[in-house]
Design a protein around this motif. Structure first.
Motif, PDB file in Angstrom:
ATOM      1  N   TYR A 140       0.828  -1.209   0.000  1.00 16.36           N
ATOM      2  CA  TYR A 140       0.000   0.000   0.000  1.00 16.36           C
ATOM      3  C   TYR A 140       0.860   1.256   0.000  1.00 16.36           C
ATOM      4  O   TYR A 140       1.884   1.318   0.686  1.00 16.36           O
ATOM      5  CB  TYR A 140      -0.895   0.025   1.245  1.00 16.36           C
ATOM      6  CG  TYR A 140      -2.251  -0.620   1.072  1.00 16.36           C
ATOM      7  CD1 TYR A 140      -2.465  -1.616   0.131  1.00 16.36           C
ATOM      8  CD2 TYR A 140      -3.328  -0.237   1.871  1.00 16.36           C
ATOM      9  CE1 TYR A 140      -3.695  -2.214  -0.009  1.00 16.36           C
ATOM     10  CE2 TYR A 140      -4.567  -0.832   1.727  1.00 16.36           C
ATOM     11  CZ  TYR A 140      -4.751  -1.819   0.789  1.00 16.36           C
ATOM     12  OH  TYR A 140      -5.977  -2.400   0.643  1.00 16.36           O
ATOM     13  N   GLU A 141       0.435   2.250  -0.742  1.00 17.13           N
ATOM     14  CA  GLU A 141       0.973   3.589  -0.630  1.00 17.13           C
ATOM     15  C   GLU A 141       0.051   4.382   0.302  1.00 17.13           C
ATOM     16  O   GLU A 141      -1.078   3.957   0.562  1.00 17.13           O
ATOM     17  CB  GLU A 141       1.051   4.231  -2.021  1.00 17.13           C
ATOM     18  CG  GLU A 141       2.023   3.501  -2.946  1.00 17.13           C
ATOM     19  CD  GLU A 141       2.105   4.133  -4.320  1.00 17.13           C
ATOM     20  OE1 GLU A 141       1.656   5.288  -4.471  1.00 17.13           O
ATOM     21  OE2 GLU A 141       2.581   3.464  -5.245  1.00 17.13           O
ATOM     22  N   HIS A 144      -3.717   4.772  -0.266  1.00 23.55           N
ATOM     23  CA  HIS A 144      -4.539   3.562  -0.320  1.00 23.55           C
ATOM     24  C   HIS A 144      -5.246   3.278   1.003  1.00 23.55           C
ATOM     25  O   HIS A 144      -6.243   2.550   1.030  1.00 23.55           O
ATOM     26  CB  HIS A 144      -3.671   2.351  -0.692  1.00 23.55           C
ATOM     27  CG  HIS A 144      -3.113   2.413  -2.070  1.00 23.55           C
ATOM     28  ND1 HIS A 144      -1.901   1.840  -2.417  1.00 23.55           N
ATOM     29  CD2 HIS A 144      -3.584   2.997  -3.206  1.00 23.55           C
ATOM     30  CE1 HIS A 144      -1.654   2.055  -3.694  1.00 23.55           C
ATOM     31  NE2 HIS A 144      -2.653   2.760  -4.196  1.00 23.55           N
TER      32      HIS A 144
END
Length: 206
Positions: A140-141, A144
């Motif tokens: 995930y960034e 997200h």
């Protein structure tokens, strides 16, 4: 991230409880037939408990009918190069770990039926972003994590928008973000109706 206000949360929760209870009562004979088919097809338990990430990053066990061989998780690493998704999820086309009955269950989405129990206890909703794998969070960034600001769902914008035909995680995220920010009870009802059509046609399922 966007969050639903208390009145909206109560309305969504009441709707989930009523509809999930009705669906469970109607589908109990189907539960029994599926359980027998799974036991006759391959060794292992009828139900599969998968650790998933829910509201606010809380870990819970999501229930599914088992559609894979019992060693499926141990074999994930050897299939990692076949992953269809570019970001935070894992899916393989023609996955060799899927059983014969499992292919039917996945094609018809019947493997998801036990998640109605997750809905009843409040871990899931009928509609919302699909709950992430714990390992997905490593990919995930920061943006997200908005997906974790609502209760995850059995179905959602991704499922009715193309399901496995959409393999770009950023596109999936944008669908989920739009749902979160535009939520209404009417939107949930529309997604449930469209889900029925997708299940009947088998669009994007494998």
């Amino acid at each position: 991230p966007a969050r639903l206000e208390v009145p909206a949360l109560l309305l969504k929760r009441a709707f989930d409880l009523v509809v999930a209870s009705i669906m469970l009562l109607i589908s109990l004979p189907l539960f029994a037939l599926i359980a027998v088919a799974i036991k006759l097809d391959s060794p292992g338990p009828v139900l599969y408990r998968a650790r998933r990430v829910g509201l606010g990053g809380q870990i819970f066990e999501m229930w599914k009918f088992r559609s894979m061989t019992v060693d499926a998780e141990a074999r994930e690493a050897e299939l990692a190069h076949l992953n269809l998704y570019s970001g935070g999820t894992f899916k393989v086309r023609n996955d060799p770990r899927v059983t014969r009955v499992g292919r039917i269950l996945r094609r018809t989405s019947l493997d998801e039926l036990p998640q109605l129990f997750n809905v009843l206890v409040g871990e899931m909703s009928l509609v919302g972003p699909r709950p992430a794998l714990v390992s997905d969070l490593e990919r995930y960034e920061p943006h997200h994590f908005e997906r974790l600001s609502v209760i995850p769902g059995i179905t959602g914008a991704w499922q009715v928008g193309g399901r496995n035909l959409i393999t770009d995680f950023e596109t999936i995220f944008r669908l989920d973000r739009s749902y979160i920010r535009r939520w209404s009870l009417l939107l949930d009802i529309k997604i449930l109706v469209r889900t029925l059509k997708v299940v009947i046609t088998g669009e994007g399922a494998y």
